[in-house]
Design an enzyme around this catalytic site. Structure first.
Site, mmCIF file in Angstrom:
data_model
loop_
_atom_site.group_PDB
_atom_site.id
_atom_site.type_symbol
_atom_site.label_atom_id
_atom_site.label_comp_id
_atom_site.label_asym_id
_atom_site.label_seq_id
_atom_site.Cartn_x
_atom_site.Cartn_y
_atom_site.Cartn_z
ATOM 1 N N VAL A 54 2.671 -12.101 21.805
ATOM 2 C CA VAL A 54 1.294 -11.642 22.028
ATOM 3 C C VAL A 54 0.557 -11.318 20.724
ATOM 4 O O VAL A 54 -0.644 -11.083 20.745
ATOM 5 C CB VAL A 54 1.220 -10.429 22.999
ATOM 6 N N TYR A 145 2.421 5.419 18.251
ATOM 7 C CA TYR A 145 2.521 4.901 19.625
ATOM 8 C C TYR A 145 1.400 5.486 20.495
ATOM 9 O O TYR A 145 0.733 4.761 21.241
ATOM 10 C CB TYR A 145 3.897 5.262 20.202
ATOM 11 N N LYS A 149 -1.760 3.732 22.688
ATOM 12 C CA LYS A 149 -1.938 3.864 24.136
ATOM 13 C C LYS A 149 -3.272 4.535 24.461
ATOM 14 O O LYS A 149 -3.878 4.258 25.500
ATOM 15 C CB LYS A 149 -0.757 4.615 24.750
ATOM 16 N N THR A 177 8.427 9.051 30.998
ATOM 17 C CA THR A 177 9.580 8.341 30.425
ATOM 18 C C THR A 177 10.301 7.572 31.532
ATOM 19 O O THR A 177 10.701 8.154 32.546
ATOM 20 C CB THR A 177 10.542 9.329 29.741
#
Ligand SMILES: NC(=O)c1ccc[n+]([C@@H]2O[C@H](COP(=O)([O-])OP(=O)(O)OC[C@H]3O[C@@H](n4cnc5c(N)ncnc54)[C@H](O)[C@@H]3O)[C@@H](O)[C@H]2O)c1
Length: 251
Positions: A54, A145, A149, A177
């Site tokens: 991607v 991270y 997001k 999680t």
């Protein structure tokens, strides 16, 4: 339930974890499903696998074209491929920041761009992005991270606004999680994997990790034609981690 009967779907990162559980569930519920992944070698009937990275626009365009050709159209895109990153804002180099944004954010942009012309031709078009609780709660040691997001969350809202008049719904899921190979790798790398697992479990009010099947169920809910009035939402699948503040159990 066969709400996806006659529909077609493409799942990125569909060879493992949440993506694989989603591809399997959509197929069980009647969809014809193609998977796009860096390594689709484990993908077999009734799914079809297409190799793509991607982070590479040409590779995404070629894989989407081949997948849509095989499927005979496209109704549902599950933008799910993603990678992790650990540490505070000081921990990662510029190169790592660019790499993780390239997979987690631009990867969704490239795939959506390649799929939108096909989705416009569908009467039940839906995109579901795999976001994370890291977009809405401050988690320690996840600066990079979480930033990716957060961007996925905002991108979901902007895309939902841009494409609502074209009949394309855009939503995201925000898992806590989840017990996937990714978390397995994270635990194996910890000094004390059992203690790390117990800490992750304790963080979720349900006292356990979310299963990939539970996230797949939420993704399928958002992608289903039965949810035709739902767009621009983020659905938490986090064992209550975002919304609940239970008291500690009395000892
Ligand atoms: N596991 C969790 O706790 C958790 C929690 C919240 C959100 N998520 C999100 O869920 C998604 C899936 O995570 P998972 O836990 O199932 O991980 P996983 O590692 O089990 O699966 C990820 C899949 O994505 C593929 N992939 C990675 N980079 C790619 C690239 N450049 N091009 C194409 N494919 C690529 C991998 O080959 C793999 O098959 C990610 O977006 C992740 O951020 C995971």
């Amino acid at each position: 339930m066969s709400d996806f009967e006659g529909l077609t779907a493409l799942v990125t990162g569909g060879a493992s974890g949440i993506g694989r559980a989603t591809a399997d569930l959509l197929a069980e519920r009647g969809a014809t499903v193609a998977v796009l992944d860096l390594d689709p070698s484990t993908v077999g009937e009734p799914l079809t696998g297409h190799r793509a990275d991607v982070t590479d626009d040409a590779s995404v365009r070629a894989a989407v074209a081949a997948a849509v050709d095989g499927l005979g159209g496209l109704d549902v895109l599950i933008n799910n491929a993603g990678v992790g990153a650990q540490g505070t804002v000081e921990a990662n180099s510029d190169e790592e920041w660019h790499r993780v944004f390239d997979v987690n954010v631009l990867g969704m942009v490239r795939t959506a761009r390649a799929c939108l012309p096909h989705l416009r031709a569908s009467a039940h078009a839906a995109i579901v992005n795999t976001c994370s609780i890291a977009a809405t709660a401050g988690l320690p040691q996840r600066a990079l991270y979480s930033a990716t997001k957060g961007a996925v969350h905002s991108l979901t809202l902007a895309m939902a606004a841009d494409h609502v008049r074209e009949g394309i719904r855009v939503n995201c899921v925000n898992p806590g999680t989840v017990d996937t190979p990714w978390i397995g790798r994270l635990l194996n790398a910890a000094d004390d994997p059992a203690a790390e697992r117990a800490a992750l479990e304790a963080r979720q009010p349900t006292g356990r990790l979310v299963s990939a099947a539970e996230v797949a169920g939420a993704i399928a809910y958002l992608a289903s034609p039965l949810s035709g009035a739902t767009t621009g939402t983020a659905l938490a699948v986090d064992g209550g981690m975002q919304g609940l503040r239970p008291r500690p159990e009395s000892r």
